[in-house]
Design a protein around this motif. Structure first.
Motif: not given
Length: 720
Positions: A230-231, A244-245, A262-264, A298-299
């Motif tokens: 996030a940072a 977001t993770l 990622r939102d939509r 995926g990460v």
């Protein structure tokens, strides 16, 4: 002016001992009490204890000496008590010599404190003068320390002042100079900015003793992977803004997996180098795995690489043949799933494959594996290998052009077969009664680069093949050492058609030649620098250091942990490049082929006349006017029996070409070859085509040049 407190604390015991021995015990006790009350109350506890003990010792010695003198005994016995009194005074002096008592920072009515005096004395001795030790040079004479102020505490000591010079002079004293005088780090000296003060007056603060700074734990500092993400990653200037993770596995800060969402909104292409920088990691430690949703990715972050131990070729034999969708297994992804690439698309045609890899990257092994997959899938192979003898699986090819000139012949043959199929099948959706063909070109830069003698012709043919061959069931596998445009003849058409028409494999390249950004940018592989792929795994250097000196083990075989052969990125159309590793060749691929007989090309006109076509240049000297139809090509191809150079090669060492070294026999054959080929050749190429040695050809070339029958430009011979 009376003695200072420090002087009294150091020298009072000696006075007490003398007073006790001469004036009697009561005066000694009075002196001790007065000294303790007037001077020692502010001394440190060790100094105070030492002073009192010394006073009592001296007083006791004085009382004993007084009694001896009063009784009329020998005065020498009384004098003997001065010895323990003096010893007590000496012991006290040693106790207080190592440290001075902490003194108040303020000046008194009688003058500056002892610490201020010491600070000023050092300043005058080393910096300003006039006090100066012989042989020592002052830092800046006249640079006085004015307005001195002390700040003394239990855990810190500092002083401030103003470095002052006469009007018209400029302060040249540096922080490093002051630090050297007071034996402290330069970071503990703070000086004002000369731009904000007069040239001859500069404030300074010196921390002689700094309080130990405890590490601060600032609220909100990111520590977990989600917080770091996030940072640094999800911010607008990060590698994946707005994401977001969510962790799916966590085994430590350098070993975790998660899903970025990622939102939509689609995440799009990700710059892997930027992502590694955001996470403060090496590029090789980060891997991405696209999912079915464009809004998720995926990460994976790795401490020990997941592909270090590899996947054995012999363990996945059943996955090497093409499945119903046209895919074959090329290796293993970072998430342990099978890495698949298409060699064909049912009902549509073949597929291309673009392969990049430098020396010792595993490129040749991957080509051998591809030849085996084509053989098991009943796909015919035409192989062009300009660097002769580099592909161990060449025996599985229906046609092999081994060597620079022969590789160019294979290129011409592939183009002719495409023209033949276009003439026989007018509809793009023709039924595939003929076998699929895989045209494999290793070290393609040797044919396509501007320095190649076949540059113009090879570039024109490959551009047409990559554009038109897929619908005709012919796929192109093009292998080069770097992703640079020069290796593809500076042709954007070839690269774009290869990437659109199939997959791409990127292995390790030499330093400075592996960047996929700028002019060499590849969509889906943003930020990848192939030169950053390590050549060995961690710990490999120690394995090399622990050598076995008992002799060479001829039966030893390299394991996947011995190097990063085959480690790279696999890119399929419309996707993100994903870390993978090709299969480890624990056995020779040819040994797994079953029936080693090559899959044959259909018996068409182009195949029947393949030898003549392989020797027929298909463009003019400017690289234009490429044959556009099979009829034109066959009309320009030589008729009748094979060319003289083919007869010479077929005859072998015992044939007439090998034994005919006389100049009258070789010169006509050289002229005939150069006039027939219509392309420049080196002396070595001419000798190889004529089946003789270069030492016999070069003198004949010089004689023909003197007759103006041939010309030489930069070592390339051609007919005049």
């Amino acid at each position: 002016m009376g003695p200072t407190r420090t002087q009294f604390v150091q020298y009072a015991p000696a006075a007490l001992a003398v007073a006790s021995a001469t004036a009697g015990p009561w005066s000694a006790l009075a002196a001790a009490a007065a000294g303790a009350g007037a001077w020692a109350v502010s001394a440190s506890a060790p100094a105070l204890r030492s002073l009192i003990a010394c006073g009592f010792t001296a007083t006791g010695c004085g009382i004993a000496a007084h009694e001896i003198l009063a009784s009329g005994m020998n005065p020498l016995f009384a004098l003997g008590f001065a010895v323990p009194a003096g010893a007590a005074a000496l012991a006290h002096h040693r106790n207080t010599a190592g440290q001075l008592p902490v003194l108040p920072a303020t000046t008194t009515a009688t003058g500056p404190s002892s610490q201020a005096q010491i600070i000023t004395a050092y300043w005058k001795e080393f910096i300003s003068g006039p006090t100066q030790t012989e042989g020592r040079k002052l830092i800046q004479p006249g640079a006085e320390l004015a307005h001195l102020s002390l700040d003394v505490g239990d855990d810190h000591v500092a002083f401030t002042g103003i470095i002052t010079l006469p009007q018209g002079q400029q302060v040249r004293v540096k922080a490093a100079d002051i630090a050297s005088v007071y034996q402290i780090p330069a970071s503990q000296v703070e000086m004002g900015d000369p731009k904000h003060y007069a040239p001859n007056a500069l404030p300074v603060t010196v921390h002689l003793k700094k309080a130990a700074s405890a590490p601060e734990i600032v609220a909100g500092v990111p520590t977990t992977p989600e917080q770091l993400w996030a940072a640094h990653v999800a911010i607008p200037e990060g590698a994946m803004p707005g994401t977001t993770l969510t962790l799916t596995r966590y085994d430590g800060p350098l070993d975790w997996e998660g899903i970025a969402t990622r939102d939509r909104r689609a995440i799009g292409m990700v710059n892997i180098q930027d992502l590694a920088g955001n996470l403060d990691l090496e590029t090789i430690q980060v891997a991405l795995a696209p999912t079915d949703k464009p809004s998720q990715m995926g990460v994976r972050v790795m401490k020990e690489h997941a592909l270090m131990h590899g996947t054995m070729l012999s363990s996945v034999v059943d996955e090497l043949a093409m499945d119903s969708r046209g895919y074959v297994r090329l290796g293993t992804y970072i998430d342990a799933n099978a890495a698949l690439v298409p060699l064909a698309q049912p009902g549509s045609g073949a597929r291309h494959l673009y392969l990049v890899g430098g020396s010792r990257s595993g490129k040749s092994g991957l080509l051998e594996q591809t030849l085996l997959s084509a053989h098991k899938s009943r796909i015919a192979v035409i192989l062009a290998s300009p660097q002769a003898g580099t592909i161990a699986g060449a025996s599985l090819a229906a046609y092999c052009g081994d060597g620079l000139d022969e590789a160019m012949g294979a290129l011409r043959l592939a183009y002719a077969i495409m023209l033949d199929r276009e003439a026989r099948y007018r509809s793009p959706a023709f039924p595939f009664t003929d076998p699929l063909i895989l045209f494999v070109v290793d070290e393609a830069h040797m044919l396509l680069s501007v320095s190649s003698p076949y540059h113009a012709e090879a570039k024109a043919i490959v551009e047409q093949l990559t554009r038109r061959s897929l619908k005709r069931g012919i796929g192109v596998v093009l292998a080069t050492q770097t992703p640079l445009a020069e290796d593809l003849g500076n042709s954007t058409v070839i690269r774009s058609q290869l990437l659109i028409g199939g997959g791409a494999v990127f292995l390790r390249c030499a330093k400075g030649q592996g960047s996929l950004v700028g002019a060499n940018a590849v969509e889906g592989a943003e930020g990848i620098d192939l030169s950053r792929i390590p050549s060995s795994w961690p710990g490999q250097y120690q394995k090399v250091a622990d050598r076995d000196m008992t002799g060479l083990a001829t039966a030893a075989a390299a394991g996947p942990e011995d190097g990063t052969f085959g480690l790279g990125y696999l890119l399929t159309p419309g996707s993100q490049a994903v870390q993978f590793r090709s299969l480890h060749l624990d056995v020779a691929p040819v040994s797994l082929s079953g029936d080693p007989t090559p899959v044959a090309v259909e018996n068409c006109e182009a195949w029947r006349r393949r030898d003549a076509i392989a020797q027929t240049p298909m463009v003019d000297q400017r690289g234009k006017n490429l044959f556009g139809s099979l009829a034109d090509l066959l009309g320009g191809a030589p008729q009748g029996p094979p060319a003289p150079q083919q007869q010479a090669i077929a005859a072998g060492p015992a044939g007439p070409a090998a034994s005919s070294d006389g100049q009258e026999l070789i010169k006509p054959r050289i002229l005939e070859l150069l006039r027939e080929q219509s392309i420049p050749m080196t002396a070595e190429t001419i000798a190889r085509k004529l089946g003789t040695s270069a030492k016999h050809v070069k003198p004949r070339l010089s004689e023909l040049k003197k007759r103006d029958e041939i010309t030489n430009e930069n070592g390339l011979w051609r007919a005049a």
